[in-house]
Write a protein that holds these residues in place. Structure first.
Motif: not given
Lengths: 118, 111
Positions: B10-16, B77-85, B101-106
């Motif tokens: 999991l990775l959480s950031v603020f817009k911008g 970062a933009q809000e629309e970038d929220s996704a699984m990578y 594939f890797g296990k992914g980062t949300k």
């Protein structure tokens, strides 16, 4: 172009029952893949076809899973009998070399078939 | 064995804010790396591939063979970038092309 079609989108069965998933790849794509994606994990390759021949099924649990790609187009993936741990999303993807591009193929994925085994 | 590691689930950031999603791979040959993305209720799709050396939706990724890494970066970062990578490694084995594939980062981008 039409995308990769998969059906059914959702399936709920009891353990020991059987289930089949269908995939129609993008027209002209020679390579077809079935991936299993368990919740919280990345996609894991089950089987890869080149036209109607299998090129990799090393991670397919062959005692219960089978897949075929007759005529090198559509493919079906079958599970019989299903176990609880088979609950996952089954992703179908297809690929073909990009025109004028070198390097590995880019995969186009279907929407997936979500299986719940109770 | 060929392997892709994404250390952050999991990775959480603020817009911008800048964002970096880490990816490390294990492969002795010449790798080809990809980033795939899955937005909510959408299909898994290609974001970018290292041989293209292009920026997609403001994202870039550089292959570092010395560190066996292919980190995905975006300066704002933009809000629309929220996704699984998902980071993925392509290689040839037994005469056929494989993709792991890797296990992914949300990634969650907060307003």
């Amino acid at each position: 172009e039409a995308g990769v079609a998969q059906s059914p989108r959702y399936k709920i069965i009891e353990k020991r029952q059987s289930v089949a998933f269908w995939c129609n790849p993008i027209s002209g794509h020679a390579t077809l893949y079935w991936y299993q994606q368990i919740l919280g994990q990345g996609p894991k390759l089950l089987i890869q076809f080149q036209n109607n021949g299998v090129v990799d099924d090393s991670q397919l649990p062959k005692d219960r899973f089978s897949a075929e790609r007759l005529k090198g187009v559509d493919s079906t993936l079958k599970i019989q009998p299903a176990k609880l741990e088979d609950s996952a999303v089954y992703l179908c993807a297809s690929s073909a070399p990009l025109a004028g591009s070198s390097g590995a193929n880019v995969l186009t994925f279907g929407a997936g078939s979500r299986l719940t085994v109770l | 064995a060929q392997r892709v590691t994404q250390p952050e689930k999991l990775l959480s950031v603020f817009k911008g804010a800048p964002v970096e999603l880490k990816c490390n791979y294990s492969y002795s040959g010449s790798p080809e790396l990809f980033w795939y993305v899955q937005y909510s209720r959408q299909r898994l799709q290609l974001l970018l591939r290292h041989i293209s050396r292009e920026s997609i939706k403001g994202f870039t990724a550089d292959l570092n063979k010395g560190e066996t890494s292919f980190h995905l970066k975006k300066p704002f970062a933009q809000e629309e970038d929220s996704a699984m990578y998902y980071c993925a490694l392509s290689f040839f084995q037994g005469g056929s092309e494989k993709l792991v594939f890797g296990k992914g980062t949300k990634l969650t981008v907060n307003p």
